[in-house]
Design an enzyme around this catalytic site. Structure first.
Site, PDB file in Angstrom:
ATOM      1  N   MET A 159      10.558  -6.658   4.760  1.00  0.00           N
ATOM      2  CA  MET A 159      10.539  -7.532   6.052  1.00  0.00           C
ATOM      3  C   MET A 159      12.001  -8.177   6.702  1.00  0.00           C
ATOM      4  O   MET A 159      11.993  -8.590   7.617  1.00  0.00           O
ATOM      5  CB  MET A 159       9.504  -8.533   5.994  1.00  0.00           C
ATOM      6  CG  MET A 159       9.789  -9.838   5.336  1.00  0.00           C
ATOM      7  SD  MET A 159       8.352 -10.857   5.553  1.00  0.00           S
ATOM      8  CE  MET A 159       8.904 -12.312   4.706  1.00  0.00           C
ATOM      9  N   GLU A 181       1.280   7.003   7.169  1.00  0.00           N
ATOM     10  CA  GLU A 181       2.439   6.262   6.510  1.00  0.00           C
ATOM     11  C   GLU A 181       2.276   6.723   4.835  1.00  0.00           C
ATOM     12  O   GLU A 181       3.418   7.052   4.431  1.00  0.00           O
ATOM     13  CB  GLU A 181       2.458   4.939   6.660  1.00  0.00           C
ATOM     14  CG  GLU A 181       2.996   4.380   8.037  1.00  0.00           C
ATOM     15  CD  GLU A 181       3.028   2.874   8.139  1.00  0.00           C
ATOM     16  OE1 GLU A 181       2.326   2.010   7.677  1.00  0.00           O
ATOM     17  OE2 GLU A 181       4.292   2.429   8.334  1.00  0.00           O
ATOM     18  N   HIS A 187       9.117   3.284   9.062  1.00  0.00           N
ATOM     19  CA  HIS A 187       8.598   2.393  10.217  1.00  0.00           C
ATOM     20  C   HIS A 187       7.486   2.767  10.871  1.00  0.00           C
ATOM     21  O   HIS A 187       7.544   4.190  11.213  1.00  0.00           O
ATOM     22  CB  HIS A 187      10.065   2.464  10.949  1.00  0.00           C
ATOM     23  CG  HIS A 187      10.237   1.610  12.191  1.00  0.00           C
ATOM     24  ND1 HIS A 187      10.033  -0.059  12.255  1.00  0.00           N
ATOM     25  CD2 HIS A 187       9.915   1.888  13.868  1.00  0.00           C
ATOM     26  CE1 HIS A 187      10.015  -0.374  13.512  1.00  0.00           C
ATOM     27  NE2 HIS A 187       9.875   0.785  14.256  1.00  0.00           N
ATOM     28  N   ASP A 205      16.762   0.160  12.189  1.00  0.00           N
ATOM     29  CA  ASP A 205      15.804   1.184  12.618  1.00  0.00           C
ATOM     30  C   ASP A 205      16.555   2.411  13.425  1.00  0.00           C
ATOM     31  O   ASP A 205      15.770   3.204  14.039  1.00  0.00           O
ATOM     32  CB  ASP A 205      14.756   0.747  13.323  1.00  0.00           C
ATOM     33  CG  ASP A 205      13.839  -0.046  12.560  1.00  0.00           C
ATOM     34  OD1 ASP A 205      13.103  -1.029  13.007  1.00  0.00           O
ATOM     35  OD2 ASP A 205      13.697  -0.167  11.227  1.00  0.00           O
ATOM     36  N   ASN A 208      13.921   3.832   4.781  1.00  0.00           N
ATOM     37  CA  ASN A 208      12.988   3.006   5.589  1.00  0.00           C
ATOM     38  C   ASN A 208      11.594   3.535   6.008  1.00  0.00           C
ATOM     39  O   ASN A 208      11.841   4.576   6.534  1.00  0.00           O
ATOM     40  CB  ASN A 208      13.507   2.120   6.419  1.00  0.00           C
ATOM     41  CG  ASN A 208      12.864   0.864   6.986  1.00  0.00           C
ATOM     42  OD1 ASN A 208      12.057   0.055   6.282  1.00  0.00           O
ATOM     43  ND2 ASN A 208      12.794   0.734   8.111  1.00  0.00           N
ATOM     44  N   SER A 217       0.834  -1.100   0.128  1.00  0.00           N
ATOM     45  CA  SER A 217       0.087  -0.011  -0.037  1.00  0.00           C
ATOM     46  C   SER A 217       0.898   1.151   0.079  1.00  0.00           C
ATOM     47  O   SER A 217       0.325   2.262  -0.820  1.00  0.00           O
ATOM     48  CB  SER A 217      -0.856  -0.212   1.226  1.00  0.00           C
ATOM     49  OG  SER A 217      -0.253   0.119   2.194  1.00  0.00           O
TER      50      SER A 217
HETATM   51  C1  GRF Z   1       3.911  -0.784   6.865  1.00  0.00           C
HETATM   52  O1  GRF Z   1       3.115  -0.625   7.978  1.00  0.00           O
HETATM   53  C2  GRF Z   1       5.198  -0.305   7.257  1.00  0.00           C
HETATM   54  O2  GRF Z   1       5.701   0.567   8.163  1.00  0.00           O
HETATM   55  C3  GRF Z   1       5.649  -1.800   7.643  1.00  0.00           C
HETATM   56  O3  GRF Z   1       5.164  -2.960   7.029  1.00  0.00           O
HETATM   57  C4  GRF Z   1       3.863  -2.090   6.285  1.00  0.00           C
HETATM   58  C5  GRF Z   1       3.978  -2.137   5.081  1.00  0.00           C
HETATM   59  O4  GRF Z   1       2.871  -2.119   4.245  1.00  0.00           O
HETATM   60  N1  GRF Z   1       7.385  -1.788   7.609  1.00  0.00           N
HETATM   61  P1  GRF Z   1       2.450  -2.273   2.888  1.00  0.00           P
HETATM   62  O5  GRF Z   1       3.041  -3.484   2.163  1.00  0.00           O
HETATM   63  O6  GRF Z   1       3.090  -1.115   2.374  1.00  0.00           O
HETATM   64  O7  GRF Z   1       1.015  -2.310   2.738  1.00  0.00           O
END
Ligand code: GRF
Length: 222
Positions: A98, A200, A131, A171, A129, A12
């Protein structure tokens, strides 16, 4: 200006970047490659459904290691770095990637490690990144749940999210954009999570635009 995005999940945040390309929020920017460590990552579909479609690459850790017992996690990280560097990015964005981004990967991107078959990186390629917590608050995994729990215990009044530069300590890179996100007493975690993801989607674009301007300023900008 060329961006490579690394994902592992729904993408997303990648979608927010796709939608922001060449708008005032993210001028003269092109996502040239999306890399996933999971074949099932819906973000790969988002890339292929973009207009024009965005090239994708996928390399999962376990199959890579199983294919040759001599391979190490560092070899994998260097392979990811190779895929990234070959796309000649000005900026690399980790949007829900991840894996821990290791020294082996970063050393390639800053030009420390020379990979055979591709020319050495001449200018360090910045990595940022996303977070889902405030600087130094809930580093590492499950930050959303841990923040929500801390709020229930009265340990924090709110949480937030940030875009930060990626350095060798997990991080811990310098924050580029930080956004506070409210937690409402008694609300289910899903409502907090939705509010946080919306924040985000905004800061991933702001953070990308900011670092891109540092590393590859627009022509004619003062
Ligand atoms: C986000 O909440 C990001 O902060 C975390 O993983 C999620 C990724 O979501 N590291 P998406 O795959 O971008 O929907």
């Amino acid at each position: 200006r060329r961006i490579v995005v690394l994902i592992s999940g729904s993408g997303s945040n990648l979608q927010a970047l796709i939608d922001a390309q060449n708008t005032p929020a993210l001028p003269d920017a092109k996502i040239v490659l999306v890399v996933s460590n999971r074949k099932a990552a819906y973000g790969l579909t988002r890339a292929l459904q973009a207009t024009p479609p965005i090239p994708t690459a996928y390399l999962a850790l376990q199959p890579y290691l199983k294919a040759n017992p001599k391979r190490t996690r560092q070899d994998y990280d260097r392979e990811i770095a190779r895929i990234v560097v070959e796309a000649k990015p000005d900026l690399v964005v980790l949007a829900g990637w991840m894996h821990i981004m290791s020294e082996a990967f970063l050393d390639v991107l800053i030009g420390e490690t020379q990979l055979e078959g591709i020319e050495r990186v001449s200018k360090p390629i910045p990595v940022i990144n996303l977070h889902p917590a405030l600087p130094g608050a809930f580093d590492g995994a499950h930050a959303i749940e841990r923040a929500f729990e801390a709020f229930q215990k009265g340990e924090i009044a709110h949480s937030g999210c940030m875009v930060h530069r990626v350095i060798k300590e997990v991080d811990r890179g310098e924050p580029v954009v930080v956004r506070n996100v409210e937690i409402v007493k008694g609300e289910p975690i899903e409502e907090f999570e939705t509010r946080l993801h919306k924040a985000e989607w905004e800061i991933i674009v702001q953070g990308t635009a900011k670092v891109l301007d540092d590393v590859a300023p627009l022509e004619g900008s003062s």
